[in-house]
Design a protein around this motif. Structure first.
Motif, PDB file in Angstrom:
ATOM      1  N   THR A  14      73.943  40.246  -2.560  1.00 59.65           N
ATOM      2  CA  THR A  14      74.745  39.142  -3.106  1.00 59.65           C
ATOM      3  C   THR A  14      76.185  39.231  -2.620  1.00 59.65           C
ATOM      4  O   THR A  14      76.815  38.229  -2.326  1.00 59.65           O
ATOM      5  CB  THR A  14      74.745  39.190  -4.650  1.00 59.65           C
ATOM      6  OG1 THR A  14      73.461  39.583  -5.079  1.00 59.65           O
ATOM      7  CG2 THR A  14      75.131  37.869  -5.239  1.00 59.65           C
TER       8      THR A  14
ATOM      9  N   THR B 166      62.517  38.233  -6.554  1.00 58.38           N
ATOM     10  CA  THR B 166      62.569  38.443  -8.013  1.00 58.38           C
ATOM     11  C   THR B 166      63.565  37.471  -8.638  1.00 58.38           C
ATOM     12  O   THR B 166      63.315  36.935  -9.701  1.00 58.38           O
ATOM     13  CB  THR B 166      62.998  39.883  -8.382  1.00 58.38           C
ATOM     14  OG1 THR B 166      64.228  40.168  -7.735  1.00 58.38           O
ATOM     15  CG2 THR B 166      61.965  40.887  -7.975  1.00 58.38           C
TER      16      THR B 166
ATOM     17  N   GLU C 283      66.366  52.782  -2.040  1.00 52.52           N
ATOM     18  CA  GLU C 283      67.232  53.944  -1.820  1.00 52.52           C
ATOM     19  C   GLU C 283      67.062  54.537  -0.424  1.00 52.52           C
ATOM     20  O   GLU C 283      66.008  54.410   0.193  1.00 52.52           O
ATOM     21  CB  GLU C 283      66.980  55.002  -2.914  1.00 52.52           C
ATOM     22  CG  GLU C 283      67.418  54.489  -4.284  1.00 52.52           C
ATOM     23  CD  GLU C 283      67.102  55.445  -5.425  1.00 52.52           C
ATOM     24  OE1 GLU C 283      66.741  56.612  -5.150  1.00 52.52           O
ATOM     25  OE2 GLU C 283      67.215  55.016  -6.592  1.00 52.52           O
TER      26      GLU C 283
ATOM     27  N   THR D   4      69.923  43.119 -17.820  1.00 55.23           N
ATOM     28  CA  THR D   4      71.063  43.222 -16.917  1.00 55.23           C
ATOM     29  C   THR D   4      72.013  44.339 -17.305  1.00 55.23           C
ATOM     30  O   THR D   4      72.992  44.563 -16.627  1.00 55.23           O
ATOM     31  CB  THR D   4      71.851  41.903 -16.889  1.00 55.23           C
ATOM     32  OG1 THR D   4      72.322  41.658 -18.211  1.00 55.23           O
ATOM     33  CG2 THR D   4      70.987  40.754 -16.461  1.00 55.23           C
ATOM     34  N   GLU D   5      71.708  45.052 -18.395  1.00 59.30           N
ATOM     35  CA  GLU D   5      72.674  46.047 -18.903  1.00 59.30           C
ATOM     36  C   GLU D   5      73.036  47.077 -17.841  1.00 59.30           C
ATOM     37  O   GLU D   5      74.172  47.493 -17.729  1.00 59.30           O
ATOM     38  CB  GLU D   5      72.128  46.773 -20.139  1.00 59.30           C
ATOM     39  CG  GLU D   5      71.989  45.906 -21.371  1.00 59.30           C
ATOM     40  CD  GLU D   5      70.680  45.150 -21.386  1.00 59.30           C
ATOM     41  OE1 GLU D   5      69.699  45.661 -20.827  1.00 59.30           O
ATOM     42  OE2 GLU D   5      70.652  44.046 -21.953  1.00 59.30           O
ATOM     43  N   THR D   6      72.082  47.502 -17.077  1.00 62.79           N
ATOM     44  CA  THR D   6      72.347  48.577 -16.130  1.00 62.79           C
ATOM     45  C   THR D   6      72.949  48.058 -14.832  1.00 62.79           C
ATOM     46  O   THR D   6      73.284  48.836 -13.957  1.00 62.79           O
ATOM     47  CB  THR D   6      71.046  49.306 -15.771  1.00 62.79           C
ATOM     48  OG1 THR D   6      70.131  48.325 -15.299  1.00 62.79           O
ATOM     49  CG2 THR D   6      70.459  49.990 -16.976  1.00 62.79           C
ATOM     50  N   GLY D   7      73.076  46.763 -14.695  1.00 68.93           N
ATOM     51  CA  GLY D   7      73.598  46.233 -13.445  1.00 68.93           C
ATOM     52  C   GLY D   7      72.559  46.260 -12.341  1.00 68.93           C
ATOM     53  O   GLY D   7      72.864  46.068 -11.182  1.00 68.93           O
ATOM     54  N   PHE D   8      71.316  46.496 -12.702  1.00 65.17           N
ATOM     55  CA  PHE D   8      70.221  46.494 -11.726  1.00 65.17           C
ATOM     56  C   PHE D   8      69.285  45.339 -12.071  1.00 65.17           C
ATOM     57  O   PHE D   8      69.115  45.017 -13.235  1.00 65.17           O
ATOM     58  CB  PHE D   8      69.443  47.804 -11.813  1.00 65.17           C
ATOM     59  CG  PHE D   8      69.507  48.616 -10.557  1.00 65.17           C
ATOM     60  CD1 PHE D   8      68.840  48.199  -9.422  1.00 65.17           C
ATOM     61  CD2 PHE D   8      70.232  49.789 -10.510  1.00 65.17           C
ATOM     62  CE1 PHE D   8      68.884  48.954  -8.264  1.00 65.17           C
ATOM     63  CE2 PHE D   8      70.287  50.545  -9.357  1.00 65.17           C
ATOM     64  CZ  PHE D   8      69.625  50.122  -8.228  1.00 65.17           C
ATOM     65  N   ALA D   9      68.700  44.711 -11.080  1.00 67.38           N
ATOM     66  CA  ALA D   9      67.761  43.631 -11.358  1.00 67.38           C
ATOM     67  C   ALA D   9      66.439  44.228 -11.805  1.00 67.38           C
ATOM     68  O   ALA D   9      65.584  44.540 -11.009  1.00 67.38           O
ATOM     69  CB  ALA D   9      67.563  42.782 -10.117  1.00 67.38           C
TER      70      ALA D   9
ATOM     71  N   ASN E 156      64.485  45.464  -8.545  1.00 71.18           N
ATOM     72  CA  ASN E 156      64.815  44.922  -7.216  1.00 71.18           C
ATOM     73  C   ASN E 156      63.532  44.460  -6.517  1.00 71.18           C
ATOM     74  O   ASN E 156      63.402  43.305  -6.191  1.00 71.18           O
ATOM     75  CB  ASN E 156      65.558  45.907  -6.332  1.00 71.18           C
ATOM     76  CG  ASN E 156      66.864  46.334  -6.950  1.00 71.18           C
ATOM     77  OD1 ASN E 156      67.546  45.522  -7.543  1.00 71.18           O
ATOM     78  ND2 ASN E 156      67.195  47.589  -6.822  1.00 71.18           N
ATOM     79  N   GLU E 157      62.589  45.379  -6.271  1.00 70.33           N
ATOM     80  CA  GLU E 157      61.296  45.003  -5.702  1.00 70.33           C
ATOM     81  C   GLU E 157      60.239  44.938  -6.804  1.00 70.33           C
ATOM     82  O   GLU E 157      60.384  45.557  -7.852  1.00 70.33           O
ATOM     83  CB  GLU E 157      60.852  46.028  -4.644  1.00 70.33           C
ATOM     84  CG  GLU E 157      61.568  45.907  -3.318  1.00 70.33           C
ATOM     85  CD  GLU E 157      62.924  46.612  -3.319  1.00 70.33           C
ATOM     86  OE1 GLU E 157      63.104  47.554  -4.103  1.00 70.33           O
ATOM     87  OE2 GLU E 157      63.800  46.199  -2.549  1.00 70.33           O
TER      88      GLU E 157
ATOM     89  N   GLY F 120      62.336  41.944  -3.129  1.00 75.70           N
ATOM     90  CA  GLY F 120      63.691  42.500  -3.043  1.00 75.70           C
ATOM     91  C   GLY F 120      64.200  42.504  -1.616  1.00 75.70           C
ATOM     92  O   GLY F 120      63.801  41.678  -0.806  1.00 75.70           O
ATOM     93  N   GLY F 121      65.076  43.454  -1.330  1.00 73.47           N
ATOM     94  CA  GLY F 121      65.587  43.574   0.030  1.00 73.47           C
ATOM     95  C   GLY F 121      66.653  42.559   0.362  1.00 73.47           C
ATOM     96  O   GLY F 121      67.215  42.584   1.444  1.00 73.47           O
TER      97      GLY F 121
ATOM     98  N   GLY G 190      73.997  48.378  -0.243  1.00 75.81           N
ATOM     99  CA  GLY G 190      74.743  47.777  -1.339  1.00 75.81           C
ATOM    100  C   GLY G 190      74.088  46.507  -1.818  1.00 75.81           C
ATOM    101  O   GLY G 190      72.878  46.353  -1.714  1.00 75.81           O
ATOM    102  N   ALA G 191      74.908  45.582  -2.326  1.00 74.75           N
ATOM    103  CA  ALA G 191      74.378  44.373  -2.943  1.00 74.75           C
ATOM    104  C   ALA G 191      74.301  43.241  -1.931  1.00 74.75           C
ATOM    105  O   ALA G 191      75.326  42.806  -1.413  1.00 74.75           O
ATOM    106  CB  ALA G 191      75.254  43.960  -4.116  1.00 74.75           C
TER     107      ALA G 191
END
Lengths: 520, 364
Positions: free
Chosen positions: B68, B311, B134, B251-256, B279-280, B23-24, B65-66
């Motif tokens: 991307t 990821t 976080e 992907t439902e939660t918008g988190f990887a 994410n990680e 992640g990161g 934030g993102a």
């Protein structure tokens, strides 16, 4: 009837196929520097040999490595101006890590202020003023710029800003070629900008060849549609190839992979294309060449567009072999004409092909070949060359395989005869189909039509499913408009990419649909 | 004290991607920003923690934030400068130096881009020794250092000064504001003294990243196995070798969030590894055994090149080596496990250090 043409770096092949796929005739020519005269020769010969009148041809299908070759020998590239639309000039300047011989074509960079936010709301009411754009246009003319590239921040979400600037510039400079980034690649500003810049810089490379091709078709009384194959192995019209030359960069090799699938009848296989200057190894899944995912690099320039997923070994049948400090080396330089200079043809240049023929004399033969010169080569050294080549090919095949039991392997290309029985023995099914040497031209004839989208959506007022349905409907309509058979149209891939570390409902969706060309 | 130039940045970026444990954010855009800044303003001074005066004001710089979105925004660099200026004004004190808040990913690069432009030194320390998602997931939080007063700034010119009752609230408010401000912001939080950093920071992390990057680069040049070189540098363990056979992203939660499955190769043939990530990479286990769990580091490396894979970059058919690295001892305390252990991320396993798991294995 279909006329398939493959313009490679050394050879131009032409084939005539019946619409049911039966091969009627084929011809091979050395590629001329203007490409078009070799296409003309090959096309004429293949038509006359099949005894086919031009009006019986329903479509011409052309694959070419022309743009790819231009990268390695930069000729006819365009002086390009970049228009960047951002909130504030970015810290990262254009083309930071580019090789200088290409970077030097970026003549001018202009900054315009973006009026968009990533939520799609216009955060400022002022669009770039007409005076500002007019000044840019005057400067572009003064500097004799040949091509323009527009890259707006967030354009994969909202393309209106790029289109607005495009229209404004066109009103001043109607003739100049302009590339907009949202048509080239998706999210990731720098990599999209790189791909867009490359497209603009290459705008002249293919233009003349494509115009000549249209003229040639008329001259040969081929009044049918003419198609060019693109990176993902699907078809585009001549005008599209002129507008998006960067999409033809992988044209030749995808045709070869598709041709291997057609010739062998296999819908899932690994393809090894053994050519004169490279050996390309790729994969066919569900009858389609597999595309790369994520970022890739072209001539060590990072871009975020899709290209065929493949491994390319930097040598082929014509590569020179040398011995340095008792170690055998395969060089990246190739002989200009193997059948003149190769030892097996009476020349005095030791090539990769000669190494195979020394150890396995029966691999293939033609009337011009002679085994005389081979006696002075060391069998041990030649065996080392063979071990290196087969070892590296096997390693790449292994990387493409999903499961350990593996896919069958199909060998195509001019040098493929050398590899038969040399790769896996009885442990793996290896095919060497008839027509392997014209796999590219045949593959081009079977290329489908495609339509795709790769955009970022906010899911505030719509569900994900609704977005996908709307986009799918629009893709299907595009395919119908291009002339696809409606019953053949299908959605072949749906990919979703969430935005990490952001709990909002924003999602990048990539969809692709394919359809077969309707004839008659 | 030494200078960081372009080659060092390239090496650190590779090490950062590895310690980012999937992640990161890809360090790519951060690397470009750092390279460009060094090109324009010259090399950056890197300080050892012990070279920083106890009373100096030091502030980490990072993005929130993102990644991307940041990749699309192509930051102007002004955001981070404005954040630092506002913080200096509020605290009434000059900032002596900056440093990375986390070792992983894009945030390992941001301090260099900023430091080159402001002529500040960078300190060789961070608050994670890896990447976490976080704001409160830093060793500074474990030692009670507040995140605020802190500033975050966007590319439009907005800056916000935040003062909160605790670091969890900082995370909540800043995350929500970041979404409003365009999906990613530049952040200057956890301002502290040199003494704080000496006590609570993780030392020599940039040096480690650089050595990882160098090891991978040299291994390639000399045609030797990069994985062993990396394991030696980080004191890690090879957990598994395999080919990606399944990848499942929700992907439902918008988190990887999701899992990847690897089919074993070589001595792992017949086994499968399941890797869970948010994410990680956070949890690695086979059907029989737990292999490694957060806060210990799990990195997925390309079996051939040794280069780390994120990821998002995990693809069907990719041949990988999964390695485990012991985390910094600060994370192995009760408060550390509570903050970043498996339970916090919703996995119902107890934390066991990777070296113990390697020794005896814990049946599931």
């Amino acid at each position: 009837m279909k006329l398939g043409i493959d313009v490679g770096g050394t050879h131009t092949d032409a084939v005539i196929l019946r619409n049911d796929g039966k091969l009627l005739s084929w011809k091979k020519q050395l590629t001329s520097s203007d490409i078009i005269s070799s296409i003309e020769l090959a096309a004429k010969e293949v038509l006359s040999e099949a005894g086919i009148a031009p009006h019986q041809i329903d479509g011409v299908f052309v694959g070419t490595t022309h743009v790819q070759n231009a990268l390695y020998q930069p000729v006819n590239l365009s002086k390009t101006a970049l228009v960047r639309i951002t909130k504030k000039p970015s810290l990262v300047e254009p083309a930071v890590l580019w090789p200088n011989q290409i970077k030097k074509y970026i003549e001018k960079v202009y900054h315009l202020k973006s009026f968009y936010d990533y939520t799609g709301t216009m955060s400022e009411t002022t669009t770039p003023s007409h005076d500002e754009i007019k000044q840019i246009c005057i400067d572009i003319e003064k500097n004799k710029i040949e091509s323009i590239c527009i890259v707006g921040v967030y354009s994969p979400l909202y393309e209106a800003e790029e289109i607005y600037i495009w229209e404004s510039i066109k009103s001043h400079l109607p003739e100049i070629s302009i590339t907009m980034s949202h048509e080239i690649a998706s999210i990731g500003f720098i990599e999209r900008e790189n791909a867009t810049l490359l497209n603009a810089i290459f705008s002249k490379v293919i233009r003349q060849a494509m115009i000549d091709l249209s003229v040639l078709c008329k001259k040969l009384l081929l009044n049918c549609p003419c198609w060019i194959t693109q990176n993902d192995g699907s078809l585009m019209e001549i005008q599209e190839a002129i507008d998006y030359p960067i999409f033809t960069i992988g044209s030749g090799v995808t045709n070869s992979f598709r041709g291997a699938s057609i010739l062998s009848g296999l819908k899932e296989c690994i393809v090894v294309d053994f050519g004169g200057s490279t050996i390309d190894i790729g994969k066919i899944l569900n009858g389609q060449p597999e595309a790369s995912l994520g970022s890739t690099s072209i001539f060590s320039i990072d871009v975020n567009m899709q290209v065929p997923k493949m491994y390319s070994l930097p040598y082929g049948g014509g590569s020179l072999i040398s011995v340095k400090k008792e170690s055998v080396q395969i060089n990246e330089t190739i002989v200009s004409d193997l059948e003149q200079q190769g030892i097996s043809w009476g020349g005095n240049t030791w090539t990769l092909t000669d190494s195979f023929l020394k150890v396995y004399p029966g691999s293939f033969s033609d009337e011009k070949m002679t085994s005389k010169g081979l006696s002075k080569l060391s069998t041990e050294a030649c065996q080392k060359v063979i071990n290196k080549v087969t070892g590296e090919i096997k390693e790449k095949i292994n990387r493409l395989e999903l499961k350990s039991e593996g896919f069958p392997v199909v060998l195509v290309g001019g040098g493929s005869s050398l590899l038969v029985d040399r790769l896996f023995g009885k442990y793996k099914k290896v095919y060497h189909p008839a027509g392997h040497h014209i796999s590219n031209a045949i593959g081009a004839c079977f290329a489908p039509l495609s339509a795709k989208t790769d955009k970022v959506f906010w899911l505030n007022d719509r569900t994900k499913q609704e977005v996908i349905e709307d986009e799918t409907e629009s893709l299907f309509q595009q395919l119908l408009d291009k002339g696809a058979k409606s019953e053949s149209i299908e959605l072949v891939s749906i990919e979703e990419f969430p935005f990490d570390y952001l709990k909002g409902e924003v999602l990048r969706i990539r969809l692709k649909a394919l359809g077969d060309l309707e004839f008659g | 004290m030494r200078k960081i130039g372009k080659q060092e940045i390239e090496d650190i970026a590779i090490g950062a991607a590895l310690l980012g444990t999937g992640g990161g954010g890809d360090p790519y855009i951060g690397k470009l920003m750092a390279l460009q800044a060094i090109e324009e303003y010259g090399e950056v001074t890197l300080l050892d923690v012990d070279e920083v005066p106890d009373d100096a004001l030091v502030v980490p710089s990072s993005m929130m934030g993102a990644p991307t979105v940041m990749l699309e925004k192509a930051p102007s660099g002004e955001e981070a400068i404005e954040a630092f200026q506002l913080l200096e004004k509020y605290l009434g004190k000059k900032i002596y130096a900056t440093f990375p808040i986390e070792a992983g990913g894009v945030n390992s690069m941001i301090p260099f881009a900023l430091a080159a432009r402001l002529g500040l030194p960078v300190i060789d320390a961070d608050g994670m020794g890896r990447a976490f998602p976080e704001l409160q997931m830093v060793t500074f939080y474990l030692d009670g250092i507040p995140a605020t007063p802190g500033v975050f700034a966007d590319e439009k010119g907005n800056t916000a000064l935040l003062s909160t009752i605790n670091n969890i609230w900082t995370e909540r408010i800043a995350r929500a504001a970041t979404i409003q401000m365009g999906g990613s912001t530049m952040v200057a939080m956890y301002s502290m003294t040199g003494k704080n950093l000496k006590e609570s920071g993780i030392r020599n992390i940039l040096k480690l990243e650089e050595e990882i990057g160098k090891a991978i680069r040299f291994a390639k040049q000399n045609n030797v196995n990069p994985i062993n070189e990396v394991l030696n540098k980080v004191g890690g363990f090879e957990l598994f070798r395999g080919k990606v056979s399944d990848i499942n992203r929700k992907t439902e939660t918008g988190f990887a969030r999701g899992t990847a499955t690897f089919d074993g190769l070589n001595e792992y043939k017949g086994e499968t590894l399941k890797l869970s990530f948010q994410n990680e990479h956070l949890l690695a286990r086979t059907e029989q055994r737990l292999l490694c769990v957060t806060p210990d580091l799990i990195a997925v490396l390309d079996a051939e090149t040794g280069l780390p894979i994120t990821t998002e970059g995990i693809r069907y058919g990719a041949r990988c080596v999964v390695i485990g690295i012991p985390c910094h001892p600060k994370w192995r305390t009760e408060k550390g496990i509570e903050t970043v252990g498996p339970k916090y991320f919703g996995y119902d396993v107890d934390y066991v250090p990777v070296e113990e798991l390697m020794k005896k294995g814990v049946a599931l």
